[in-house]
Design a protein around this motif. Structure first.
Motif, mmCIF file in Angstrom:
data_model
loop_
_atom_site.group_PDB
_atom_site.id
_atom_site.type_symbol
_atom_site.label_atom_id
_atom_site.label_comp_id
_atom_site.label_asym_id
_atom_site.label_seq_id
_atom_site.Cartn_x
_atom_site.Cartn_y
_atom_site.Cartn_z
ATOM 1 N N ASN A 161 41.693 15.194 68.433
ATOM 2 C CA ASN A 161 40.573 16.107 68.648
ATOM 3 C C ASN A 161 41.007 17.317 69.470
ATOM 4 O OD1 ASN A 161 37.803 16.705 70.426
ATOM 5 N ND2 ASN A 161 37.444 16.163 68.280
ATOM 6 N N VAL A 162 41.810 17.073 70.493
ATOM 7 C CA VAL A 162 42.324 18.169 71.330
ATOM 8 C C VAL A 162 43.291 19.040 70.531
ATOM 9 C CG1 VAL A 162 43.702 18.727 73.373
ATOM 10 C CG2 VAL A 162 42.022 16.865 73.466
ATOM 11 N N ILE A 163 44.163 18.418 69.766
ATOM 12 C CA ILE A 163 45.089 19.173 68.920
ATOM 13 C C ILE A 163 44.320 20.061 67.949
ATOM 14 C CG2 ILE A 163 46.837 18.975 67.091
ATOM 15 C CD1 ILE A 163 47.772 16.396 68.457
ATOM 16 N N TYR A 164 43.237 19.518 67.420
ATOM 17 C CA TYR A 164 42.408 20.261 66.467
ATOM 18 C C TYR A 164 41.809 21.506 67.108
ATOM 19 C CZ TYR A 164 39.104 20.728 62.544
ATOM 20 O OH TYR A 164 38.399 21.162 61.443
ATOM 21 N N TRP A 165 41.477 21.424 68.386
ATOM 22 C CA TRP A 165 40.957 22.585 69.087
ATOM 23 C C TRP A 165 42.014 23.682 69.172
ATOM 24 C CZ3 TRP A 165 38.467 26.462 70.612
ATOM 25 C CH2 TRP A 165 38.861 27.203 71.723
ATOM 26 N N PHE A 166 43.231 23.329 69.521
ATOM 27 C CA PHE A 166 44.299 24.326 69.611
ATOM 28 C C PHE A 166 44.581 24.944 68.239
ATOM 29 C CE2 PHE A 166 45.333 21.989 73.565
ATOM 30 C CZ PHE A 166 45.340 23.069 74.434
ATOM 31 N N GLN A 167 44.489 24.130 67.194
ATOM 32 C CA GLN A 167 44.663 24.667 65.838
ATOM 33 C C GLN A 167 43.569 25.677 65.513
ATOM 34 O OE1 GLN A 167 44.643 20.801 63.771
ATOM 35 N NE2 GLN A 167 46.642 21.345 62.929
ATOM 36 N N ALA A 168 42.332 25.311 65.801
ATOM 37 C CA ALA A 168 41.206 26.188 65.490
ATOM 38 C C ALA A 168 41.276 27.477 66.312
ATOM 39 C CB ALA A 168 39.885 25.462 65.773
ATOM 40 N N GLU A 169 41.593 27.346 67.590
ATOM 41 C CA GLU A 169 41.669 28.508 68.468
ATOM 42 C C GLU A 169 42.753 29.477 68.000
ATOM 43 O OE1 GLU A 169 42.856 31.054 71.694
ATOM 44 O OE2 GLU A 169 44.107 29.447 70.870
ATOM 45 N N ALA A 170 43.867 28.935 67.539
ATOM 46 C CA ALA A 170 44.954 29.779 67.049
ATOM 47 C C ALA A 170 44.574 30.511 65.774
ATOM 48 C CB ALA A 170 46.206 28.933 66.804
ATOM 49 N N TYR A 171 43.585 29.991 65.064
ATOM 50 C CA TYR A 171 43.153 30.599 63.812
ATOM 51 C C TYR A 171 41.913 31.475 64.012
ATOM 52 C CZ TYR A 171 43.239 30.780 58.696
ATOM 53 O OH TYR A 171 43.360 31.184 57.383
ATOM 54 N N GLY A 172 41.539 31.704 65.273
ATOM 55 C CA GLY A 172 40.418 32.591 65.569
ATOM 56 C C GLY A 172 39.062 31.918 65.583
ATOM 57 N N ILE A 173 39.014 30.582 65.637
ATOM 58 C CA ILE A 173 37.743 29.862 65.689
ATOM 59 C C ILE A 173 37.351 29.691 67.150
ATOM 60 C CG2 ILE A 173 36.518 27.762 65.010
ATOM 61 C CD1 ILE A 173 37.565 29.449 62.672
ATOM 62 N N GLY A 174 36.160 30.147 67.515
ATOM 63 C CA GLY A 174 35.702 30.042 68.888
ATOM 64 C C GLY A 174 35.375 28.611 69.291
ATOM 65 N N PHE A 175 35.284 28.396 70.610
ATOM 66 C CA PHE A 175 35.031 27.055 71.120
ATOM 67 C C PHE A 175 33.693 26.513 70.636
ATOM 68 C CE2 PHE A 175 33.222 24.121 74.207
ATOM 69 C CZ PHE A 175 34.252 23.204 74.369
ATOM 70 N N GLY A 176 32.667 27.346 70.648
ATOM 71 C CA GLY A 176 31.335 26.898 70.229
ATOM 72 C C GLY A 176 31.299 26.414 68.795
ATOM 73 N N LEU A 177 31.937 27.161 67.909
ATOM 74 C CA LEU A 177 31.948 26.774 66.510
ATOM 75 C C LEU A 177 32.784 25.518 66.302
ATOM 76 C CD1 LEU A 177 30.959 27.450 63.704
ATOM 77 C CD2 LEU A 177 32.919 28.983 63.413
ATOM 78 N N TRP A 178 33.917 25.450 67.013
ATOM 79 C CA TRP A 178 34.744 24.230 66.936
ATOM 80 C C TRP A 178 33.957 23.020 67.411
ATOM 81 C CZ3 TRP A 178 36.065 21.319 71.302
ATOM 82 C CH2 TRP A 178 36.936 20.247 71.056
ATOM 83 N N TRP A 179 33.304 23.159 68.567
ATOM 84 C CA TRP A 179 32.574 22.028 69.141
ATOM 85 C C TRP A 179 31.423 21.597 68.246
ATOM 86 C CZ3 TRP A 179 27.663 20.824 70.798
ATOM 87 C CH2 TRP A 179 27.547 19.638 71.530
ATOM 88 N N SER A 180 30.762 22.553 67.603
ATOM 89 C CA SER A 180 29.644 22.200 66.730
ATOM 90 C C SER A 180 30.103 21.367 65.543
ATOM 91 C CB SER A 180 28.940 23.473 66.227
ATOM 92 O OG SER A 180 29.776 24.213 65.348
ATOM 93 N N ASN A 181 31.367 21.505 65.166
ATOM 94 C CA ASN A 181 31.903 20.723 64.051
ATOM 95 C C ASN A 181 32.419 19.356 64.484
ATOM 96 O OD1 ASN A 181 32.479 22.243 61.161
ATOM 97 N ND2 ASN A 181 32.161 23.675 62.842
ATOM 98 N N VAL A 182 32.841 19.240 65.732
ATOM 99 C CA VAL A 182 33.461 17.980 66.177
ATOM 100 C C VAL A 182 32.564 17.168 67.105
ATOM 101 C CG1 VAL A 182 35.785 18.949 65.969
ATOM 102 C CG2 VAL A 182 34.598 19.044 68.173
ATOM 103 N N PHE A 183 31.347 17.640 67.409
ATOM 104 C CA PHE A 183 30.539 16.895 68.361
ATOM 105 C C PHE A 183 30.131 15.534 67.811
ATOM 106 C CE2 PHE A 183 27.012 18.475 65.884
ATOM 107 C CZ PHE A 183 25.979 17.570 66.092
#
Length: 259
Positions: A130-152
């Motif tokens: 889950n943490v790795i997925y955040w770094f992947q998303a952030e590197a691709y321009g996905i904000g924290f809010g949008l990432w969290w809404s998908n993984v909550f």
């Protein structure tokens, strides 16, 4: 050597030659075939993916771990998913789809092991991914809010199974309960953990090899939540019926089965 000793030796030798992780090879083959067959049935839609539908095997792979244990369960699930992707390409989830089934089966099986601390293994794996997925998303321009809404949905499952009172109650109910709302709820708790762990295991390598664009993420918010909840509830209902029937039958139980 007495006849009794010879019989015991023969039984042990025969069992050792026809089991995988304490589960008969025949059981493993049957459940792998079932997973493959269920690939023909679309259970949902694929957003931003290559397939035409999400395979129904995703509903029952947690039950495969329940029935076969943490070794034969993931093997049967993975083989079934791979074969299903070949025979039913319109629900093929790509090269990493087998991780969904294998991780779901592994997670459920480990959670229901007699040593109750074994649930921690899939929990740590899922949390790390889950943490790795955040770094992947952030590197691709996905904000924290949008990432969290998908993984909550994954976070809910991780929190729920980490509560000792909830986890221990669910395990005890699955092992001793019959048909009923309490047993169904117990299966749902454990299967929800397995289902979300499976999808998280797929996300990391899938995004690394074929990242989906930012515009796809908002559509995934509701789909992920609804899929994981509905798949969990349907899988829990099927598992409860299966376990009840198996307990009334003369079929041998896999050594590391969770019921």
């Amino acid at each position: 050597m007495s006849d009794q000793s010879h019989s015991q030796e023969t039984d042990v030798t025969a069992k050792a030659g026809v089991t995988i992780g304490g589960a008969p090879v025949a059981y493993t083959a049957i459940l792998a075939a079932l997973v493959a067959v269920l690939a023909f049935i679309p259970a949902s839609v694929v957003v931003g993916g290559m397939g035409g539908g999400w395979p129904f095997w995703d509903v029952i792979t947690p039950a495969v771990g329940l029935l076969l244990g943490p070794i034969a369960g993931p093997i049967a699930a993975a083989i079934g998913v791979v074969v299903g992707g070949v025979v039913a390409p319109y629900t093929n989830l790509g090269p990493w789809g087998f991780l969904i089934g294998a991780m779901a089966a592994f997670t459920v099986a480990m959670t229901l092991m007699p040593r109750r601390s074994m649930w921690y293994v899939p929990w740590v794996i899922t949390a790390t991914l889950n943490v790795i997925y955040w770094f992947q998303a952030e590197a691709y321009g996905i904000g924290f809010g949008l990432w969290w809404s998908n993984v909550f949905t994954v976070h809910i499952a991780l929190i729920l199974i980490a509560i000792p009172q909830v986890r221990n109650w669910a395990i005890a109910q699955i092992r001793t309960g019959g048909m009923g709302a309490k047993t169904f709820s117990a299966f749902a708790v454990v299967f929800f953990f397995g289902s979300t762990a499976g999808i998280q295991a797929n996300w990391v390598p899938a995004f690394a090899t074929n990242p989906w664009p930012a515009e796809v993420w908002p559509a995934l918010v509701v789909i992920i939540l609804v899929e994981r909840v509905v798949f969990t509830l349907v899988g829990a209902l099927i598992a409860m019926a299966l376990v009840t029937a198996l307990r009334r039958s003369n079929m041998a139980k896999a050594d590391m089965a969770g019921y």
